[in-house]
Design a protein around this motif. Structure first.
Motif, PDB file in Angstrom:
ATOM      1  N   ILE A  29      48.619  53.209  49.682  1.00  0.00           N
ATOM      2  CA  ILE A  29      49.150  51.856  49.755  1.00  0.00           C
ATOM      3  C   ILE A  29      48.276  50.956  48.885  1.00  0.00           C
ATOM      4  CG2 ILE A  29      49.549  49.859  51.269  1.00  0.00           C
ATOM      5  CD1 ILE A  29      51.536  52.231  51.660  1.00  0.00           C
ATOM      6  N   CYS A  30      48.912  50.150  48.071  1.00  0.00           N
ATOM      7  CA  CYS A  30      48.215  49.191  47.208  1.00  0.00           C
ATOM      8  C   CYS A  30      48.216  47.840  47.911  1.00  0.00           C
ATOM      9  CB  CYS A  30      48.936  49.099  45.863  1.00  0.00           C
ATOM     10  SG  CYS A  30      48.283  47.828  44.776  1.00  0.00           S
ATOM     11  N   LYS A  31      47.063  47.475  48.495  1.00  0.00           N
ATOM     12  CA  LYS A  31      46.934  46.166  49.134  1.00  0.00           C
ATOM     13  C   LYS A  31      46.717  45.123  48.042  1.00  0.00           C
ATOM     14  CE  LYS A  31      43.262  47.257  51.651  1.00  0.00           C
ATOM     15  NZ  LYS A  31      42.203  47.311  52.679  1.00  0.00           N
ATOM     16  N   SER A  32      47.412  43.996  48.144  1.00  0.00           N
ATOM     17  CA  SER A  32      47.217  42.875  47.217  1.00  0.00           C
ATOM     18  C   SER A  32      46.422  41.813  47.957  1.00  0.00           C
ATOM     19  CB  SER A  32      48.566  42.293  46.777  1.00  0.00           C
ATOM     20  OG  SER A  32      49.314  43.239  46.052  1.00  0.00           O
ATOM     21  N   LEU A  33      45.132  41.707  47.632  1.00  0.00           N
ATOM     22  CA  LEU A  33      44.255  40.756  48.313  1.00  0.00           C
ATOM     23  C   LEU A  33      43.948  39.592  47.375  1.00  0.00           C
ATOM     24  CD1 LEU A  33      41.777  43.281  49.980  1.00  0.00           C
ATOM     25  CD2 LEU A  33      43.905  42.333  50.892  1.00  0.00           C
ATOM     26  N   VAL A  34      44.180  38.390  47.869  1.00  0.00           N
ATOM     27  CA  VAL A  34      44.027  37.191  47.058  1.00  0.00           C
ATOM     28  C   VAL A  34      42.715  36.491  47.401  1.00  0.00           C
ATOM     29  CG1 VAL A  34      45.044  34.976  46.417  1.00  0.00           C
ATOM     30  CG2 VAL A  34      46.532  36.930  46.941  1.00  0.00           C
ATOM     31  N   PHE A  35      41.925  36.260  46.368  1.00  0.00           N
ATOM     32  CA  PHE A  35      40.666  35.538  46.498  1.00  0.00           C
ATOM     33  C   PHE A  35      40.687  34.352  45.547  1.00  0.00           C
ATOM     34  CE2 PHE A  35      39.702  39.761  47.960  1.00  0.00           C
ATOM     35  CZ  PHE A  35      38.759  39.580  48.972  1.00  0.00           C
ATOM     36  N   LEU A  36      39.708  33.479  45.709  1.00  0.00           N
ATOM     37  CA  LEU A  36      39.487  32.382  44.765  1.00  0.00           C
ATOM     38  C   LEU A  36      38.130  32.594  44.127  1.00  0.00           C
ATOM     39  CD1 LEU A  36      40.639  29.263  46.820  1.00  0.00           C
ATOM     40  CD2 LEU A  36      41.785  30.273  44.850  1.00  0.00           C
TER      41      LEU A  36
ATOM     42  N   SER B 291      35.243  29.088  39.300  1.00  0.00           N
ATOM     43  CA  SER B 291      36.415  28.737  38.490  1.00  0.00           C
ATOM     44  C   SER B 291      37.553  28.125  39.313  1.00  0.00           C
ATOM     45  CB  SER B 291      36.951  29.979  37.771  1.00  0.00           C
ATOM     46  OG  SER B 291      37.519  30.889  38.714  1.00  0.00           O
ATOM     47  N   GLY B 292      37.619  28.471  40.590  1.00  0.00           N
ATOM     48  CA  GLY B 292      38.734  28.031  41.418  1.00  0.00           C
ATOM     49  C   GLY B 292      40.020  28.781  41.113  1.00  0.00           C
ATOM     50  N   GLU B 293      39.952  29.769  40.223  1.00  0.00           N
ATOM     51  CA  GLU B 293      41.133  30.543  39.836  1.00  0.00           C
ATOM     52  C   GLU B 293      41.455  31.625  40.864  1.00  0.00           C
ATOM     53  OE1 GLU B 293      40.850  32.203  35.924  1.00  0.00           O
ATOM     54  OE2 GLU B 293      40.372  30.278  35.007  1.00  0.00           O
ATOM     55  N   ILE B 294      42.745  31.953  40.954  1.00  0.00           N
ATOM     56  CA  ILE B 294      43.171  33.053  41.810  1.00  0.00           C
ATOM     57  C   ILE B 294      42.691  34.366  41.199  1.00  0.00           C
ATOM     58  CG2 ILE B 294      45.200  34.379  42.570  1.00  0.00           C
ATOM     59  CD1 ILE B 294      44.916  31.858  44.174  1.00  0.00           C
ATOM     60  N   VAL B 295      42.119  35.214  42.044  1.00  0.00           N
ATOM     61  CA  VAL B 295      41.700  36.557  41.661  1.00  0.00           C
ATOM     62  C   VAL B 295      42.435  37.514  42.589  1.00  0.00           C
ATOM     63  CG1 VAL B 295      39.772  38.172  41.473  1.00  0.00           C
ATOM     64  CG2 VAL B 295      39.424  35.749  40.901  1.00  0.00           C
ATOM     65  N   LEU B 296      43.243  38.388  42.015  1.00  0.00           N
ATOM     66  CA  LEU B 296      44.020  39.350  42.781  1.00  0.00           C
ATOM     67  C   LEU B 296      43.370  40.720  42.689  1.00  0.00           C
ATOM     68  CD1 LEU B 296      46.637  40.022  44.378  1.00  0.00           C
ATOM     69  CD2 LEU B 296      47.711  40.497  42.155  1.00  0.00           C
ATOM     70  N   LEU B 297      43.021  41.261  43.851  1.00  0.00           N
ATOM     71  CA  LEU B 297      42.452  42.604  43.911  1.00  0.00           C
ATOM     72  C   LEU B 297      43.522  43.548  44.451  1.00  0.00           C
ATOM     73  CD1 LEU B 297      38.923  41.883  45.470  1.00  0.00           C
ATOM     74  CD2 LEU B 297      39.601  41.882  43.050  1.00  0.00           C
ATOM     75  N   LEU B 298      43.859  44.560  43.667  1.00  0.00           N
ATOM     76  CA  LEU B 298      44.819  45.596  44.077  1.00  0.00           C
ATOM     77  C   LEU B 298      43.995  46.766  44.578  1.00  0.00           C
ATOM     78  CD1 LEU B 298      47.296  45.316  41.066  1.00  0.00           C
ATOM     79  CD2 LEU B 298      47.369  44.131  43.274  1.00  0.00           C
ATOM     80  N   VAL B 299      43.992  46.959  45.889  1.00  0.00           N
ATOM     81  CA  VAL B 299      43.019  47.821  46.550  1.00  0.00           C
ATOM     82  C   VAL B 299      43.708  48.955  47.302  1.00  0.00           C
ATOM     83  CG1 VAL B 299      41.093  47.829  48.196  1.00  0.00           C
ATOM     84  CG2 VAL B 299      41.588  45.756  46.877  1.00  0.00           C
ATOM     85  N   SER B 300      43.124  50.133  47.231  1.00  0.00           N
ATOM     86  CA  SER B 300      43.616  51.259  48.022  1.00  0.00           C
ATOM     87  C   SER B 300      43.571  50.877  49.498  1.00  0.00           C
ATOM     88  CB  SER B 300      42.750  52.492  47.775  1.00  0.00           C
ATOM     89  OG  SER B 300      43.117  53.538  48.649  1.00  0.00           O
ATOM     90  N   GLY B 301      44.650  51.175  50.210  1.00  0.00           N
ATOM     91  CA  GLY B 301      44.797  50.774  51.601  1.00  0.00           C
ATOM     92  C   GLY B 301      43.694  51.223  52.530  1.00  0.00           C
ATOM     93  N   SER B 302      43.003  52.290  52.198  1.00  0.00           N
ATOM     94  CA  SER B 302      41.932  52.779  53.072  1.00  0.00           C
ATOM     95  C   SER B 302      40.581  52.157  52.733  1.00  0.00           C
ATOM     96  CB  SER B 302      41.839  54.304  52.997  1.00  0.00           C
ATOM     97  OG  SER B 302      41.573  54.706  51.666  1.00  0.00           O
ATOM     98  N   ASN B 303      40.502  51.415  51.654  1.00  0.00           N
ATOM     99  CA  ASN B 303      39.222  50.834  51.241  1.00  0.00           C
ATOM    100  C   ASN B 303      39.028  49.430  51.792  1.00  0.00           C
ATOM    101  OD1 ASN B 303      38.563  53.089  49.807  1.00  0.00           O
ATOM    102  ND2 ASN B 303      38.952  52.225  47.797  1.00  0.00           N
TER     103      ASN B 303
END
Length: 157
Positions: A46-53, A57-69
């Motif tokens: 599963i590819c989790k889409s985790l949104v950070f700032l 920068s205040g910019e959106i950073v999207l981490l596409l992470v393995s579901g078990s990590n």
């Protein structure tokens, strides 16, 4: 009339040359465990889409992470050159166009910085959210790399 989040994902996939089939599941795919059960795969696929700032920068950073990590935020910050802060639900919706639990890797309202977990590259196929808490699509890490322009990094320590 506003386009739905799922239609935005479908449109972004088409623009990126990805042939995807969005599946509406009968139950929630909001968590990696729920999605794995619905898709009949391991949580790692599963590819989790985790949104950070980005803190500076205040910019959106999207981490596409393995579901078990579990993301090691300090290690990731060192790898990408910026400290990360969690984005709250309102910020995620306003800046990406998606609600938490349905954030897709593609189809965001504005360009985002994207990083893909190196662990996802070891699977032949992976599943990602498609814009709603019960919709998913099958894809590959290489297709997501092409569609998002992501950099591949290690998400764990």
């Amino acid at each position: 009339m506003a386009i739905s989040s799922t239609d935005r994902v479908r449109q972004a996939a088409a623009e990126a040359g990805l042939a995807i089939e969005i599946r509406q599941m009968p139950s929630s795919t909001r968590t990696a465990e729920d999605a794995a059960n619905a898709c009949g795969c391991s949580v790692s696929e599963i590819c989790k889409s985790l949104v950070f700032l980005g803190k500076s920068s205040g910019e959106i950073v999207l981490l596409l992470v393995s579901g078990s990590n579990r993301v090691d935020e300090a290690a990731v910050a060192q790898r990408i050159g910026e400290e990360l802060g969690r984005a709250d639900g309102r910020t995620v919706r306003e800046r990406t166009g998606f609600a938490i639990g349905g954030v897709a890797p593609i189809g965001h309202l504005a360009p985002v910085k994207v990083y893909l977990d190196e662990d996802l590259t070891r699977f032949e196929g992976i599943w990602a959210a498609a814009g709603a808490p019960n919709s998913v699509f099958a894809t590959t890490a290489s297709d997501l790399l092409k569609a998002t322009g992501a950099a591949v990094i290690r998400m764990t320590a």
